[in-house]
Enzyme design. Structure first.
Site, PDB file in Angstrom:
ATOM      1  CG  MET A 273      22.282  13.145   4.513  1.00 48.50           C
ATOM      2  SD  MET A 273      23.417  14.308   3.727  1.00 48.50           S
ATOM      3  CE  MET A 273      22.393  14.955   2.403  1.00 48.50           C
TER       4      MET A 273
ATOM      5  CG  PHE B 134      -9.925  -9.735  11.021  1.00 47.56           C
ATOM      6  CD1 PHE B 134      -8.675 -10.136  11.482  1.00 47.56           C
ATOM      7  CD2 PHE B 134     -10.163  -9.743   9.666  1.00 47.56           C
ATOM      8  CE1 PHE B 134      -7.692 -10.536  10.594  1.00 47.56           C
ATOM      9  CE2 PHE B 134      -9.185 -10.142   8.769  1.00 47.56           C
ATOM     10  CZ  PHE B 134      -7.948 -10.544   9.237  1.00 47.56           C
ATOM     11  CD  GLN B 135      -7.482  -7.298   7.402  1.00 51.87           C
ATOM     12  OE1 GLN B 135      -8.379  -7.097   6.609  1.00 51.87           O
ATOM     13  NE2 GLN B 135      -6.291  -7.767   7.052  1.00 51.87           N
TER      14      GLN B 135
ATOM     15  CD  GLU C 216      -1.827  -2.298   1.689  1.00 54.54           C
ATOM     16  OE1 GLU C 216      -0.640  -2.583   2.009  1.00 54.54           O
ATOM     17  OE2 GLU C 216      -2.774  -3.095   1.819  1.00 54.54           O
TER      18      GLU C 216
ATOM     19  CE  LYS D 143     -17.276  -6.346   3.253  1.00 55.15           C
ATOM     20  NZ  LYS D 143     -16.705  -7.663   3.541  1.00 55.15           N
TER      21      LYS D 143
END
Lengths: 569, 161
Positions: free
Chosen positions: A483, A113-114, A51, A163
């Site tokens: 760096m 969940f999630q 993602e 959802k």
């Protein structure tokens, strides 16, 4: 008319002219992906490896095209994987609409969940967030989100649909509305009228403009800074005209790359921590400093107290909250850079500051080339620059290669340089390059990176290969976090704590594993051959340039120091 | 010097978070905060009291204006506003001390809300200074519990937001 809620979401994307989306599906966002299946010929979805890659790609697409980028992800880990990408877009004012889905209403707040409170998590790194619980609000929220992302000072916005709102049996009233009418309808109409300046582009105050015009008349040593606001406003033409009429030297900030041509006779190079001697000394000695669309970050105004201490400082910015935030200014003009510069150009005369220019340009605008028996970053960049068209888009990661690339390439138009300036996100480059190539298929896209950055998101080579998005990756491979090592070298008594990266994979084999080509180069002949092959082949290509471990970015001013206190020249 | 920031916002979940987040991300502490719905049920008023003269406050005011859920931001100087806060205070009270507590309550213009054989709960709505004084005067009787609302404020005169 009654339409399925998910269909309304797709139709709203089409209202905005969206034909490209980057994303990654999952359980909660299944309904939207199911609807996307019906829209495959109109909305092209790029499935990334992670993602974060999708977020950077949507950001790179937005920066390079000037359009709003769109990114999909599912709930929970899908959404949290976006956060670095969202913050990157926020700090560099890039307009991206992120669409996530969450669990159903009855599972909300139960550690399901999630499930994650993504609107809460991204609150400080977005212009606005929307948690959509009522399907009927979909058209309004979608239209508002795009307007908020693109208007005023642009930035990312996140919409989180529950959802159940997207359930395939949910129907809502949806009437198509052309984009230009959105501002007259729904909550947007109310937002437009408000006192705040979130949605509106403020009109510049003409008295403020006139005051600057008179100061320009009085100035003997004027100096201009071109910031990211010039790029976002696509005000490069107006900016060049302004600088030429004023006959004043111009420095760019990191984000200002592309706002003013790097090879223009008035260009002094970058300003700040790795600014050129000419830029930093001009800033310290000028009597009028005009900063356009820059926010005086701590990498530019390293020591705000001593910054341009001999000058009247004038700040031109679209965001009122930036005025006097970091550096106390003497005057400001609020407005879109393009509009303000148009007004100024109509009002100022032509000036000649030959004496002042001679003074400024007696200092180096570039680091002098040093002879070397091995391949230097400078030589790598010169070789690459000689091989690519002038309008090549350059996406960078973060660190030494980023500074070298910006010091050496001459950017001439907004969106030509894609770099994570504010947030400094290692791993930004590849995703951004892919998004830029998708949005600009006719242009060559280079991804400049380091061996450290490249390893952070190199899995997007799979996306590059699968969709055949021909990006040329150039790795400045010094087998260290360059760096950080530079700071350890200069400030931490050469105690190289955890910066060795000499256990990297074989990058050429890695490219080949993803179905791409690659080459390892140790001298300029090999580099030239590799560039020729990469351009001729026309598919994704990775060039692993072996450079010395102790190369440094020059010049350098230490953090918090007066801008002319060069630690390295 | 105190500064009162009065913010009209859309009455929605999460808006308060966005506003307090602007302070907390700058490690700045809010002295008092009161939230309530206005005559329009879709709009809430948030009254925030902070120490003025700090650059963080100036920055937060500007940032408040950028939030899409914020309708209006107004800062009010102390001498241009009507400000009130409510205190509920429970003190130990025996038959011996009950009359003295009642006296304090009457002098200050407070109210008795509840009484038990061993305690009294009093109420006062007034300026912050008077509420502080009320609390001070009741302290010798042994305070059991205190709840204060924080200040709510409106501008003096006919002008509104």
């Amino acid at each position: 008319m009654k339409v399925r809620a998910t269909k309304a979401i797709m139709e709203c994307l089409l209202e905005q002219g969206v034909d490209t989306v980057f994303g990654y599906p999952g359980g909660s966002i299944l309904n939207i992906y199911d609807e996307l299946y019906n829209y495959q010929d109109k909305i092209h979805h790029y499935l990334t490896a992670h993602e974060q890659g999708a977020a950077h790609a949507a950001d790179g697409y937005a920066r390079s095209t000037g359009r709003v980028g769109v990114c999909f992800a599912t709930s929970g880990p899908g959404a949290t994987n976006l956060t670095t990408g969202i913050a990157t877009a926020y700090y560099d004012s890039s307009p991206v609409v992120f669409i996530t889905c969450n669990v159903t209403e009855e599972l909300l707040g139960k550690d399901s969940f999630q499930e994650v409170d993504i609107t809460g998590i991204v609150m400080p790194i977005t212009k606005a967030t929307y948690l959509v619980r009522d399907p009927q609000t979909i058209p309004d929220v979608m239209r508002e989100a795009f307007a908020v992302a693109a208007s005023g000072r642009p930035g990312p916005v996140l919409i989180d649909f529950l959802k159940n709102v997207t359930a395939l049996n949910v129907e809502i009233d949806y009437e198509p509305l052309p984009k230009k009418k959105h501002i007259e309808e729904g909550r947007l109409a109310a937002l437009k009228k408000r006192m705040g300046w979130g949605i509106r582009t403020p009109d510049p105050d003409l008295a403020d403009v006139d005051k600057l015009v008179s100061w320009i008349k009085e100035a003997n040593k004027p100096f201009i800074i071109c910031g990211g606001g010039v790029v976002r406003s696509r005000a490069h033409r107006e900016f060049v005209r302004f600088a030429e009429k004023m006959d004043a030297p111009v420095a760019i900030t990191l984000m200002g790359g592309g706002g003013f041509p790097g090879d223009h006779p008035l260009a002094t190079g970058m300003i700040g921590m790795h600014g050129s001697q000419a830029s930093n000394i001009a800033c310290d000695t000028c009597d009028l400093l005009i900063a356009v669309g820059c926010r005086f970050s701590d990498r530019v105004a390293l020591d705000p107290q001593s910054f341009a201490s001999q000058a009247r400082i004038v700040h031109i910015d679209i965001d009122r909250a930036e005025i006097d935030k970091n550096v106390k200014t003497d005057h400001h003009i609020i407005g879109d850079a393009k509009r303000v510069l148009e007004l100024l150009n109509d009002r100022i005369g032509r000036y000649d500051h030959a004496g002042w220019k001679a003074e400024v340009f007696s200092h180096d605008t570039h680091v002098p080339v040093e002879e070397s028996d091995h391949m230097t970053p400078d030589q790598v960049l010169r070789t690459i620059y000689s091989k690519v068209p002038r309008d090549t888009i350059v996406a960078t990661d973060v660190g030494q290669h980023q500074m070298w690339s910006i010091q050496h390439f001459h950017f001439t138009y907004p969106g030509q340089l894609l770099t994570s300036g504010g947030f400094g996100t290692m791993g930004f480059g590849l995703g951004a390059a892919l998004g830029a190539k998708v949005g600009n298929p006719d242009k060559l896209v280079l991804h400049m990176t380091g061996d450290g950055c490249f390893r952070m998101n190199s899995q997007e080579l799979a996306t590059e290969s699968h969709y055949d998005i021909p990006v040329i990756t150039v790795i400045f491979d010094n087998r260290t976090l360059g760096m950080v090592r530079q700071w350890q070298n200069l400030i931490y008594h050469k105690r190289f704590s955890q910066t060795d990266l000499d256990f990297a994979p074989d990058f050429v084999k890695l490219a080949e594993a993803y179905g791409l080509k690659g080459a390892r180069v140790e001298n300029l002949e090999q580099l030239q051959a590799a560039m020729d092959e990469a351009i001729a082949w026309g598919h994704g290509y990775v060039i692993d340039c072996k450079i010395d471990t102790d190369e440094m970015v020059r010049p350098m001013v230490g953090g918090g120091n007066p801008i002319t206190n060069f630690m390295l020249t | 010097m105190k500064k009162i920031i009065s913010v009209l916002v859309e009455n929605q979940a999460g808006v308060l978070n966005k506003i307090t987040g602007l302070f907390s991300r700058r490690a700045f502490n809010i002295e008092s905060l009161a939230v309530g719905v206005t005559d329009d049920k879709n709009i809430s008023r948030i009254t925030i009291i902070v120490d003025s003269g700090n650059s963080v406050v100036e920055q937060v005011e500007k940032q408040l204006n950028k939030l899409v859920d914020v309708i209006k931001v107004r800062t009010i100087e102390e001498n241009h506003m009507i400000g009130r806060e409510l205190i509920l205070i429970k003190v130990s009270a025996s038959t011996r001390t009950r009359q003295d507590i009642l006296n304090v309550c009457q002098i200050m213009g407070g109210k008795i809300d509840d009484i038990s054989p061993t305690s009294m709960t009093l109420e006062l709505s007034d300026t912050t200074e008077k509420v502080d004084l009320f609390e001070e005067l009741l302290r010798p009787f042994s305070i059991l519990e205190v709840a204060r609302t924080g200040l709510v404020a409106l501008r003096k005169g006919h002008g509104g937001d």
